[in-house]
Design a protein around this motif. Structure first.
Motif, PDB file in Angstrom:
ATOM      1  N   PRO A  22      -6.305  40.933  11.677  1.00 38.08           N
ATOM      2  CA  PRO A  22      -6.045  40.217  12.681  1.00 38.08           C
ATOM      3  C   PRO A  22      -7.003  39.252  13.228  1.00 38.08           C
ATOM      4  N   SER A  23      -6.627  38.435  14.075  1.00 36.19           N
ATOM      5  CA  SER A  23      -7.423  37.044  14.332  1.00 36.19           C
ATOM      6  C   SER A  23      -8.725  37.647  14.888  1.00 36.19           C
ATOM      7  N   ILE A  24      -9.696  36.846  14.977  1.00 32.28           N
ATOM      8  CA  ILE A  24     -10.855  37.453  15.615  1.00 32.28           C
ATOM      9  C   ILE A  24     -10.750  37.526  17.188  1.00 32.28           C
ATOM     10  N   THR A  25      -9.782  36.688  17.775  1.00 37.59           N
ATOM     11  CA  THR A  25      -9.788  36.718  19.364  1.00 37.59           C
ATOM     12  C   THR A  25      -8.596  37.883  19.531  1.00 37.59           C
ATOM     13  N   GLU A  26      -7.887  38.099  18.502  1.00 43.10           N
ATOM     14  CA  GLU A  26      -7.123  39.552  18.676  1.00 43.10           C
ATOM     15  C   GLU A  26      -7.750  40.775  18.798  1.00 43.10           C
ATOM     16  N   GLN A  27      -8.907  40.817  17.876  1.00 41.70           N
ATOM     17  CA  GLN A  27      -9.588  41.890  17.839  1.00 41.70           C
ATOM     18  C   GLN A  27     -10.820  41.911  19.146  1.00 41.70           C
ATOM     19  N   ILE A  28     -11.213  40.836  19.473  1.00 42.58           N
ATOM     20  CA  ILE A  28     -11.873  40.808  20.784  1.00 42.58           C
ATOM     21  C   ILE A  28     -11.030  41.207  21.905  1.00 42.58           C
ATOM     22  N   ALA A  29      -9.953  40.661  22.104  1.00 40.15           N
ATOM     23  CA  ALA A  29      -8.990  41.168  23.174  1.00 40.15           C
ATOM     24  C   ALA A  29      -8.662  42.828  23.082  1.00 40.15           C
ATOM     25  N   HIS A  30      -8.547  43.292  21.790  1.00 42.66           N
ATOM     26  CA  HIS A  30      -8.359  44.636  21.604  1.00 42.66           C
ATOM     27  C   HIS A  30      -9.614  45.458  21.997  1.00 42.66           C
ATOM     28  N   ALA A  31     -10.767  44.804  21.946  1.00 39.40           N
ATOM     29  CA  ALA A  31     -12.081  45.779  22.319  1.00 39.40           C
ATOM     30  C   ALA A  31     -11.888  45.581  23.800  1.00 39.40           C
ATOM     31  N   PHE A  32     -11.473  44.547  24.683  1.00 36.69           N
ATOM     32  CA  PHE A  32     -11.682  44.568  26.005  1.00 36.69           C
ATOM     33  C   PHE A  32     -10.262  45.510  26.574  1.00 36.69           C
ATOM     34  N   LYS A  33      -9.451  45.992  25.935  1.00 33.31           N
ATOM     35  CA  LYS A  33      -8.445  46.785  26.341  1.00 33.31           C
ATOM     36  C   LYS A  33      -8.778  47.989  27.054  1.00 33.31           C
ATOM     37  N   LYS A  34      -9.656  48.663  26.648  1.00 32.70           N
ATOM     38  CA  LYS A  34     -10.313  50.038  27.602  1.00 32.70           C
ATOM     39  C   LYS A  34     -11.096  49.487  28.340  1.00 32.70           C
ATOM     40  N   ILE A  35     -12.309  48.849  27.948  1.00 29.22           N
ATOM     41  CA  ILE A  35     -13.360  48.496  28.809  1.00 29.22           C
ATOM     42  C   ILE A  35     -12.841  46.987  29.268  1.00 29.22           C
ATOM     43  N   LYS A  36     -12.581  46.665  30.453  1.00 26.98           N
ATOM     44  CA  LYS A  36     -12.160  45.387  30.989  1.00 26.98           C
ATOM     45  C   LYS A  36     -13.345  44.190  31.324  1.00 26.98           C
ATOM     46  N   CYS A  37     -14.418  44.761  31.552  1.00 22.90           N
ATOM     47  CA  CYS A  37     -15.574  43.864  31.765  1.00 22.90           C
ATOM     48  C   CYS A  37     -16.863  44.672  31.586  1.00 22.90           C
ATOM     49  N   LEU A  38     -17.717  43.551  31.259  1.00 22.36           N
ATOM     50  CA  LEU A  38     -19.168  43.946  30.876  1.00 22.36           C
ATOM     51  C   LEU A  38     -20.014  43.358  31.824  1.00 22.36           C
ATOM     52  N   ASN A  39     -20.998  44.406  32.420  1.00 23.55           N
ATOM     53  CA  ASN A  39     -22.359  43.891  33.228  1.00 23.55           C
ATOM     54  C   ASN A  39     -23.410  43.752  32.595  1.00 23.55           C
ATOM     55  N   TYR A  40     -24.230  42.876  33.135  1.00 22.83           N
ATOM     56  CA  TYR A  40     -25.492  42.523  32.474  1.00 22.83           C
ATOM     57  C   TYR A  40     -26.323  42.342  33.610  1.00 22.83           C
ATOM     58  N   PHE A  41     -27.331  43.293  33.751  1.00 23.99           N
ATOM     59  CA  PHE A  41     -28.349  43.311  34.715  1.00 23.99           C
ATOM     60  C   PHE A  41     -29.682  43.004  34.178  1.00 23.99           C
ATOM     61  N   GLY A  42     -30.136  41.826  34.279  1.00 21.56           N
ATOM     62  CA  GLY A  42     -31.276  41.342  33.894  1.00 21.56           C
ATOM     63  C   GLY A  42     -32.575  41.600  34.546  1.00 21.56           C
ATOM     64  N   GLU A  43     -33.590  41.140  34.194  1.00 22.82           N
ATOM     65  CA  GLU A  43     -34.988  41.457  34.768  1.00 22.82           C
ATOM     66  C   GLU A  43     -34.951  40.450  36.058  1.00 22.82           C
ATOM     67  N   GLY A  44     -34.165  39.403  36.160  1.00 22.44           N
ATOM     68  CA  GLY A  44     -34.682  38.449  37.328  1.00 22.44           C
ATOM     69  C   GLY A  44     -33.544  38.746  38.613  1.00 22.44           C
ATOM     70  N   TRP A  45     -33.534  37.814  39.252  1.00 23.28           N
ATOM     71  CA  TRP A  45     -32.692  37.988  40.630  1.00 23.28           C
ATOM     72  C   TRP A  45     -31.294  38.077  40.387  1.00 23.28           C
ATOM     73  N   TRP A  46     -30.491  37.391  39.341  1.00 22.90           N
ATOM     74  CA  TRP A  46     -29.072  37.442  39.006  1.00 22.90           C
ATOM     75  C   TRP A  46     -28.788  38.532  38.107  1.00 22.90           C
ATOM     76  N   SER A  47     -27.570  39.017  38.414  1.00 21.86           N
ATOM     77  CA  SER A  47     -26.726  40.081  37.399  1.00 21.86           C
ATOM     78  C   SER A  47     -25.590  39.232  37.101  1.00 21.86           C
ATOM     79  N   TYR A  48     -24.893  39.659  36.011  1.00 20.72           N
ATOM     80  CA  TYR A  48     -23.830  38.852  35.250  1.00 20.72           C
ATOM     81  C   TYR A  48     -22.583  39.885  35.054  1.00 20.72           C
ATOM     82  N   GLU A  49     -21.457  39.467  35.108  1.00 21.45           N
ATOM     83  CA  GLU A  49     -20.217  40.247  34.794  1.00 21.45           C
ATOM     84  C   GLU A  49     -19.381  39.318  33.997  1.00 21.45           C
TER      85      GLU A  49
END
Length: 196
Positions: A22-49
């Motif tokens: 499978p293409s790399i983008t197909e593998q990435i899309a497959h990985a995000f089928k179960k987990i729709k979003c990822l969060n990142y809570f850094g040490e600073g003021w901002w968090s990311y999704e």
């Protein structure tokens, strides 16, 4: 005892048949089928999704306080938030090989996708000239997908005003021939005392 060996001759017109990968983008899309979003809570003021088929956002959490009879419940809510770029299905149309980059000072590769069209940039740094070129410009993000043990955001960097680089590890990419980490052969050396 007899020894039997089979030898197969191949002409120059024959080539090794590779299994369908499978293409790399197909593998990435497959990985995000179960987990729709990822969060990142850094040490600073901002968090990311990061949401693969949606976009990227930056947000600040504020503590909301509710008081009960004999207890207090603390929860967080989103205070300020900005879009750092939106998903565009057209980015998947480009061949994987054209989106692969080499990490600086490392022997590993990653796939790079651009998410653009985020919230207008309203913060300024530098002189008046830079302010004029940035004011109102849409925020954007470069997403770098690489082989890793967990599906996670490894880090976020604002490389210049209103542009962000996300490093995201995807375990499925460790099996893809274009992003598979190179394995360095290890040779054991045995030292023996010198004979006189």
């Amino acid at each position: 005892n007899e020894c039997h060996t089979q030898i197969h001759a191949c002409s120059s017109e024959m080539r090794e048949v590779q299994p369908s990968v499978p293409s790399i983008t197909e593998q990435i899309a497959h990985a995000f089928k179960k987990i729709k979003c990822l969060n990142y809570f850094g040490e600073g003021w901002w968090s990311y999704e990061f949401c693969f088929n949606k976009g990227v956002r930056q947000f600040h959490l504020v503590r909301a306080k509710e008081e009960g009879k004999n207890f207090q419940i603390h929860e967080f809510k989103v205070g300020t938030e900005y879009s750092l770029g939106e998903f565009d299905p057209a980015i998947l149309a480009t061949e994987d090989e054209k989106k692969i980059r080499q990490r600086e000072n490392e022997n590993s590769k990653f796939l790079e996708l651009e998410y653009s069209g985020g919230s207008p940039c309203e913060f300024f740094s530098g002189g008046l000239e830079e302010q004029e070129t940035i004011k109102g410009q849409a925020r954007s993000s470069t997403i770098r997908f690489h082989c890793g043990k967990n599906l996670a955001i490894d880090g976020v960097v604002e490389d210049y005003t209103c542009h962000y680089i996300f490093s995201i590890s995807v375990p499925d990419l460790c099996l893809h021939p274009l992003l598979r980490p190179s394995i360095t052969a290890v040779h054991e050396i045995q030292c023996l005392p010198e004979k006189n």
